[in-house]
Write a protein that holds these residues in place. Sequence first.
Motif, mmCIF file in Angstrom:
data_model
loop_
_atom_site.group_PDB
_atom_site.id
_atom_site.type_symbol
_atom_site.label_atom_id
_atom_site.label_comp_id
_atom_site.label_asym_id
_atom_site.label_seq_id
_atom_site.Cartn_x
_atom_site.Cartn_y
_atom_site.Cartn_z
ATOM 1 N N VAL A 95 -9.001 0.653 -0.065
ATOM 2 C CA VAL A 95 -9.292 1.951 -0.685
ATOM 3 C C VAL A 95 -8.005 2.766 -0.826
ATOM 4 C CG1 VAL A 95 -10.485 4.155 -0.372
ATOM 5 C CG2 VAL A 95 -11.692 2.008 0.062
ATOM 6 N N SER A 96 -7.163 2.747 0.205
ATOM 7 C CA SER A 96 -5.892 3.485 0.146
ATOM 8 C C SER A 96 -5.008 2.944 -0.967
ATOM 9 C CB SER A 96 -5.154 3.385 1.485
ATOM 10 O OG SER A 96 -5.906 3.969 2.531
ATOM 11 N N PHE A 97 -4.941 1.624 -1.085
ATOM 12 C CA PHE A 97 -4.129 1.013 -2.135
ATOM 13 C C PHE A 97 -4.646 1.414 -3.519
ATOM 14 C CE2 PHE A 97 -3.118 -2.676 -4.919
ATOM 15 C CZ PHE A 97 -1.743 -2.548 -4.901
ATOM 16 N N ALA A 98 -5.961 1.406 -3.681
ATOM 17 C CA ALA A 98 -6.546 1.788 -4.968
ATOM 18 C C ALA A 98 -6.234 3.247 -5.297
ATOM 19 C CB ALA A 98 -8.053 1.551 -4.947
ATOM 20 N N PHE A 132 -3.740 5.195 -4.047
ATOM 21 C CA PHE A 132 -2.303 5.412 -4.244
ATOM 22 C C PHE A 132 -1.834 4.822 -5.576
ATOM 23 C CE2 PHE A 132 -1.812 5.218 0.659
ATOM 24 C CZ PHE A 132 -2.306 6.495 0.760
ATOM 25 N N THR A 133 -2.322 3.627 -5.898
ATOM 26 C CA THR A 133 -1.921 2.985 -7.153
ATOM 27 C C THR A 133 -2.463 3.760 -8.350
ATOM 28 O OG1 THR A 133 -1.930 0.813 -6.074
ATOM 29 C CG2 THR A 133 -1.966 0.840 -8.477
ATOM 30 N N GLY A 134 -3.734 4.181 -8.238
ATOM 31 C CA GLY A 134 -4.315 4.975 -9.319
ATOM 32 C C GLY A 134 -3.585 6.294 -9.512
ATOM 33 N N GLY A 135 -3.234 6.937 -8.388
ATOM 34 C CA GLY A 135 -2.487 8.190 -8.479
ATOM 35 C C GLY A 135 -1.112 7.992 -9.080
ATOM 36 N N ALA A 136 -0.435 6.897 -8.685
ATOM 37 C CA ALA A 136 0.893 6.613 -9.227
ATOM 38 C C ALA A 136 0.820 6.349 -10.730
ATOM 39 C CB ALA A 136 1.505 5.410 -8.507
ATOM 40 N N VAL A 174 0.841 -1.201 0.000
ATOM 41 C CA VAL A 174 0.000 0.000 0.000
ATOM 42 C C VAL A 174 0.874 1.248 0.000
ATOM 43 C CG1 VAL A 174 -1.721 1.312 1.313
ATOM 44 C CG2 VAL A 174 -1.888 -1.185 1.180
ATOM 45 N N PHE A 175 1.906 1.233 0.824
ATOM 46 C CA PHE A 175 2.754 2.409 0.981
ATOM 47 C C PHE A 175 3.860 2.460 -0.071
ATOM 48 C CE2 PHE A 175 0.890 1.031 4.952
ATOM 49 C CZ PHE A 175 0.117 2.139 5.246
ATOM 50 N N ALA A 176 4.167 1.303 -0.661
ATOM 51 C CA ALA A 176 5.086 1.302 -1.801
ATOM 52 C C ALA A 176 4.471 2.067 -2.964
ATOM 53 C CB ALA A 176 5.406 -0.132 -2.222
ATOM 54 N N SER A 177 3.185 1.873 -3.196
ATOM 55 C CA SER A 177 2.500 2.611 -4.268
ATOM 56 C C SER A 177 2.433 4.095 -3.953
ATOM 57 C CB SER A 177 1.097 2.043 -4.491
ATOM 58 O OG SER A 177 0.296 2.156 -3.329
ATOM 59 N N LEU A 178 2.288 4.437 -2.671
ATOM 60 C CA LEU A 178 2.313 5.851 -2.281
ATOM 61 C C LEU A 178 3.689 6.450 -2.554
ATOM 62 C CD1 LEU A 178 1.135 8.375 -0.927
ATOM 63 C CD2 LEU A 178 1.746 7.374 1.293
ATOM 64 N N GLY A 179 4.747 5.697 -2.262
ATOM 65 C CA GLY A 179 6.095 6.179 -2.531
ATOM 66 C C GLY A 179 6.325 6.441 -4.005
#
Length: 246
Positions: A226-229, A231-235, A146-151
Motif C-alpha cells: 500500500v505504501s509503495f502504491a 508513494f509511486t502514485g504521488g510521485a 518503496v522509499f525510493a518512490s517516496l524520495g
Amino acid sequence: MNGLIRLELARALRNRKFLFFSVAYPAILFLLIAGSADSTTKVDGTGLTLPTYMMVSMASFGALTAVLMGNSERIAKEREGGWVRQLRLTSLPGRGYVLAKTASAAVVSLPSIVVVFLVAAVVKDVRLDAWQWLALTGAIWAGSLVFASLGVAIGYLASGDAVRPITMIIYFGLSILGGLWMPTTSFPGWLQDIAEWVPTHAYAALGQAIEQSQAPHAKDLVVLVVSFALFTGGAAWLYRKDTLKT
C-alpha cells in the motif's frame, strides 16, 4: 537512458559525504548500538539477539538513507536549476529521469546493506545460513524501492530550499517510529500500535522474519504494498503536474 543512469551513478559515487552517510554511517551506528551487547540476551518479543536484530535494522536504515536522501534533494535542486527542463528537450522519455534516479540510488543502497552485514558477521559473530544472507540482501534491497518512490515524490513536491528540512523530518520520523534505531518493544504501548503501521517497521520486519526462518507477516506485506502504491502514485502525479508547469 543508460547514459543518464551511468552519469547519476558516477555522481553518487563521487559524493563522499553521501557515501559516508549511506554506506559507512549505518555500520558505525550498528557498532555503537550493538557493539557491547552479548550474543545471548534476546530482544523482547523477537527471539533475536540485539546484534542480529540491529543488523537488519541498520541495513534497512542504510538503504533508506541511500534511496530517500539521495533522490529527494537532488531532484528538487535540479528542478530548480533547470536541469530537468533541459532534459525534457532531449529524446529522453519523460519517465527516464525518474527511473535513472531510482536506479542509481538502488545501486548505491546495495553496498550499505552488504557493509552492515560484513561488520555484524566479523565483529559480532552473527551467523546465518547461506540462504538467509541471500534472502536478507534481496528483501532489503527490493524493499528499498518503496522509499525510493517516496524520495522522488518529495523531490517533486518541495522546492530546493525546503526539500532538506522536509526530507529530514520524514527520514528521522520513519527511522525512529519504524524501530530502526531501537526495538519498538521498548516503546509505550500506544506508540507500538502506531509503529506497526509505519512502512519502515514493516520493512525491517521482513528481514527479521527471514532471520527467524519464518514467512513474512501478511500485515507487513500489505503495509509495504500500500505504501509503495501511494508513494509511486504521488510521485507520478507530482511529476505530471511539474511537467505541465514547464
